[in-house]
Design a protein around this motif. Structure first.
Motif, PDB file in Angstrom:
ATOM      1  N   GLU A   1       0.008   7.462   2.896  1.00 30.34           N
ATOM      2  CA  GLU A   1      -0.879   8.682   2.633  1.00 30.34           C
ATOM      3  C   GLU A   1      -0.336   9.954   3.464  1.00 30.34           C
ATOM      4  O   GLU A   1      -0.258  10.971   2.895  1.00 30.34           O
ATOM      5  N   SER A   2      -0.030   9.639   4.704  1.00 28.80           N
ATOM      6  CA  SER A   2       0.362  10.678   5.516  1.00 28.80           C
ATOM      7  C   SER A   2       1.325  10.566   6.366  1.00 28.80           C
ATOM      8  O   SER A   2       1.452   9.461   6.846  1.00 28.80           O
TER       9      SER A   2
ATOM     10  N   HIS B   1       0.672  15.261   4.370  1.00 28.64           N
ATOM     11  CA  HIS B   1      -0.035  14.503   3.219  1.00 28.64           C
ATOM     12  C   HIS B   1       1.253  14.213   2.322  1.00 28.64           C
ATOM     13  O   HIS B   1       2.009  15.036   1.754  1.00 28.64           O
TER      14      HIS B   1
ATOM     15  N   THR C   1       0.032   6.784   8.074  1.00 23.61           N
ATOM     16  CA  THR C   1      -1.224   6.217   7.471  1.00 23.61           C
ATOM     17  C   THR C   1      -0.943   5.736   5.821  1.00 23.61           C
ATOM     18  O   THR C   1      -0.508   6.484   5.206  1.00 23.61           O
TER      19      THR C   1
ATOM     20  N   ALA D   1       0.965  -1.388   0.209  1.00 20.99           N
ATOM     21  CA  ALA D   1       0.017   0.038  -0.086  1.00 20.99           C
ATOM     22  C   ALA D   1       0.988   1.035   0.023  1.00 20.99           C
ATOM     23  O   ALA D   1       2.079   1.267   0.357  1.00 20.99           O
ATOM     24  N   GLU D   2       0.268   2.288  -0.278  1.00 18.81           N
ATOM     25  CA  GLU D   2       1.041   3.470  -0.406  1.00 18.81           C
ATOM     26  C   GLU D   2       0.963   4.438   1.009  1.00 18.81           C
ATOM     27  O   GLU D   2      -0.371   4.409   1.472  1.00 18.81           O
TER      28      GLU D   2
ATOM     29  N   ASP E   1      -2.948   4.424   2.158  1.00 24.87           N
ATOM     30  CA  ASP E   1      -4.252   4.343   1.492  1.00 24.87           C
ATOM     31  C   ASP E   1      -5.016   3.211   1.398  1.00 24.87           C
ATOM     32  O   ASP E   1      -6.296   3.285   1.133  1.00 24.87           O
ATOM     33  N   SER E   2      -4.645   2.051   2.238  1.00 21.65           N
ATOM     34  CA  SER E   2      -5.372   0.906   2.304  1.00 21.65           C
ATOM     35  C   SER E   2      -6.276   0.947   3.823  1.00 21.65           C
ATOM     36  O   SER E   2      -6.781   0.013   4.109  1.00 21.65           O
TER      37      SER E   2
END
Lengths: 344, 344, 344, 344
Positions: free
Chosen positions: B192-193, B331, B220, B189-190, B222-223
């Protein structure tokens, strides 16, 4: 030294029952006189099993001059009132964590305890766990130099039900408060600020409760040290409690996932089982803390973990909760109390 | 499949030397043709030792049609220019992390690489470490369910000198970038923040460098997953690398402090020695990543970790640095680039 | 110091191939000139792969004055003849264990080696394993006081096929000889007597071969120390190699079952995988022993483990075998040789 | 189910005291009525501390119809007589290991116990240790297939004084008897033969006592399995108890050297402390075995480890001792008894 401390246990849930069981035969110098619970059936059953008296009335027991000390294991909402009453009747007090529900209440009970000259011990039982106690001895002996970083993880193997979570005060208060107390205990310093993060990973109902099932708090200490504390309800593999103190000359780690000292080797690998839940890990600590309480009362000495420690841990927990809600770093102390007042 | 990939190594510091040594005899299908370093003495010495040609001129080597691939192990400041030149000359590229110094440069080299149709692998060697690779296989096989929490620690046994720190980009870029890459790799997953914290615990000169020796980033994904990454220069006991991925059905942990498989038992306890520094832990990974690079070139396949991964890890590192400086959650992505522009 | 040692490898089974591979690029100061195997196809294939010459004729290679050293990895039955030939041609020798098939042969090759003034190293590669080497250093440094008890376990994950077992010399010779060599190496003393036991637990065909799949030898040393060595073909869980030396002030343990440094936690427990077979555990040791061999030749120094060590380990193995067959304690040395003669 | 079992403890040495302490408050359904010791001072002191009666006269207590069960923790020399007397008075019996001093005595007490229809439990407390109990459960569940090899080590951190050793029966009887009992318990098979070895490594006075401080016994079982048991007084690093059962499909290992779950990391390595002596390792097992004894008596069921098990372990111990003295393999059973008669 006093021969015997006569005790009453208030509240016969799991912890109250354990305290009663320990006092009934396993704690030297203690005499369990009576167990008290509003539910007559429970009180009677436990009393019968342990061979002691029972009652549904706290008031009458508190007025009984034959009782030296009370163990308070009732719901947190009743802690403040019961501590005050007990103190006013001159009973020494053992109270489960958290000390009270609010910092105002904490200040009130601290005053009443001082005014009545009684002793109060708060149930931070991890301090009495042999591994934590040994770690403390080694840190004090200088084995790691000066403590500079605190890292602690408390992971529950799943979440309590929503109804418990709603009354629990949330993950920072219910779960991480043990780690916050250990932070003060092991670092030998006070927490100055908290910056907390959290989210819901596995238990969607947490969102409705305004709670998180995964939490992280970054701490700074008045000694210049720092640290982080993870709390989680998501350890599907078992009960995972781990603490580390990094010092200028080394590091000390407390805890192990291993349950039985048995290793099974097959072509699938080497397996050992994992501590499944907290009674397996900490039941002995409840006995050890009670030994300390009774021992202190017999020697008329102050317990090593008091209402003041109860309040300090509460302050950190509340700071963490506010930080999480606001996204801001929160200083522990007076300000927190005010913010908390405003928020609630 | 191509028989042999003819390679040139640029930059003969520690890592460049390792790459040259590996290519000179340990990597199947590779031929080390030449080593390049602006310092004639060093280039000559390494060339003599490995039985290959040497040069002080990058330009002439890049123009040499007998060279298929270049290994770029020069200071980060020169990465962008050298990648662009090499790509324009049609050479395949292995480049040490970080990909470039800035995100603008990263975007530029990504464009040039795409336009010239060459392959580029970035030196995130931990992905090739047998333990991390095995963990990845198990996570992909579903052994822990769906990944929900990432926890990683990279602790150096002390700090590099101030002069290195000043040019290093700071702890989030120099040290934690490996963990940020692992976060993407293992979580699938990427990020995000990022919300980052840091302080100076042991090395006062860090303050003058505007750097921290102790860092913590809350991530955090993106999943919906979350995680935390600790970086430290304060592990006086050794080189401590540890990563964990918690999933919905279990957890997987990578790493061990143990150096030799020797245990000494005395009345002082049971002792094993600790991995002292990164070559002991990861030297084999440098060989394994080079095997992958050469193997991909022979098969004309894209490496599994490319310039895009290089940029992504850089983005997270920079977001962490900005978050630490501003105290705010940042972000990852476009915004970061702009904030970074403004700040610098 | 000599620049380069030109080597020929005889016998291209698994170990011979490893030696060739190591000498072809991984051992500093070595040049693999030629690989030799009676099977043309194999010799040609390996030669092609490693970019060296090949031959099916040992004789012509031994006569080649461009060869400095030979690696003998042919079946044990041919060791004695090949060592003698190589020595007579002035080649330095690396020979796989066991040195020879009989003690008479061992004495003969020892004589020939001495007469021709060449160096001979025997392939007891465990001595070069980093863990065993480190243990030796610590024992020599006095970390456990004086060694008093030796305990060693070698367990194979199953048995080789009957055809191998028939020619292997049996479990005491084929398997435990490594532990007997370690006993001498780590205890710094000679084995005086052996009392051995054995049985067939899992592989019934062993009985027809006159062999055991489970063996135990009780050892006494000329220093007054004692010890025991277990050998087994029955470890269905993996390759299990463990050695301990108990001293007057402590104990040292070498070995670990752990394969990858990866721990999987689920509600079934904590699992790590187990070393599956000997290449995983010891492949690096083959490189390290070859480094030592080449390094000694370049410096014209005697290797640390020679034909004398080869004979000593053989004596212990044979004493163990006789003890097992006769049920009696057997003294290592002259008597053994005679008993062996009588028996065979 | 009987409400309460009224107990008398005979012999107030360390183990007798532990049994008394456990029965006085920690064992559900037990009532400690009286403690008995020929030394008035000791009996009185313990009685006072535990709040029970005391006596110096075994006879009067055995005649007391208010006593249901007796715990025999007097010197082994008195076991046979006291068991017989107790049985004749209809008391249930818990007796410390070894059951008796000789196999003739063992047969006599077995007869008397049967004739009087009382229950007898022998103090093989390791069977009740949570790790051993869990291992037994897993073996019975088939987790390792069929047990084929038993390996056990019991190492004391030094030797008891010469005066104890002289009366102890020697290392095979005093120390290894626990492992011999575990062998039967975990392998689910009877020991058929023993071949034992031993020597004096650290405590020269052992020679005068006709004893060894280092012992090894090779066992064969009637199931076709085999095994070995090491006993030692030479573990200067701590109390080292380890048992393994190898099966056709895997292996199970019981035991750990680790004392506190605390790990100290410094530049000298990673250290944990070691179990220092047997009370740390097994004190809980004494409580658990007593729980079992009382529980069985309340349910009027036969304990899981009886006088028959006591005799069987004694037979193996004696066979081992004779084997060591004679250098011959000894079959367990009738023959042993006769050899023993002849020798003594």
């Amino acid at each position: 030294m006093r021969e015997q401390i006569r005790c009453a246990v208030f509240g016969l849930g799991r912890l109250g029952y354990w305290h009663a069981e320990n006092l009934a035969g396993k704690v030297k110098g203690a005499k369990l006189s009576v167990v008290v619970d509003p539910q007559e059936k429970i009180a009677e059953k436990v009393a019968h099993e342990l061979g002691v008296q029972w009652s549904t009335s706290s008031q009458s027991i508190l007025e009984d001059s034959e009782i030296d000390a009370v163990i308070i294991a009732v719901p947190t909402a009743f802690h403040a009132d019961m501590i005050k009453l007990a103190a006013q009747h001159g009973k020494h007090i053992f109270v489960e964590k958290p000390l009270t529900q609010t910092l105002e209440e904490a200040d009130e009970v601290i005053d009443v305890i001082r005014e009545n000259g009684i002793f109060c011990q708060v149930g931070f039982m991890r301090r009495f766990d042999p591994a934590y106690a040994e770690a403390k001895r080694r840190i004090d002996a200088g084995d790691i130099g000066k403590p500079i970083y605190f890292k602690s993880i408390s992971r529950d193997p799943g979440s309590p039900p929503a109804e418990f979570i709603q009354k629990s005060g949330g993950i920072f208060l219910d779960l991480s408060i043990h780690d916050y107390d250990l932070a003060r205990f092991l670092m030998g310093a006070e927490v100055e600020s908290v910056h907390a993060h959290g989210t819901v990973l596995l238990h969607p109902f947490m969102k409705e409760c305004g709670d998180a099932d995964q939490a992280l708090a970054y701490l700074t200490f008045d000694s210049g040290a720092a640290g982080d504390v993870e709390g989680s309800r998501n350890a599907m593999y078992g009960y995972d409690i781990f603490t580390e103190v990094v010092g200028t000359e080394g590091s000390i780690r407390i805890g192990s996932l291993r349950h039985h000292d048995v290793q099974l080797l097959t072509d699938k690998g080497s397996v050992h089982d994992i501590v499944p839940h907290f009674p397996v890990r900490f039941k002995e600590s409840y006995l050890l803390e009670m030994n300390h309480f009774i021992d202190c009362l017999r020697k008329e000495e102050k317990p090593s973990v008091t209402e003041i420690d109860g309040k300090k841990a509460l302050e950190i927990s509340m700071a963490a909760k506010i930080s999480w809600k606001t996204g801001q770093r929160v200083h522990v102390g007076e300000k927190v109390k005010q913010t908390w007042r405003n928020e609630s």
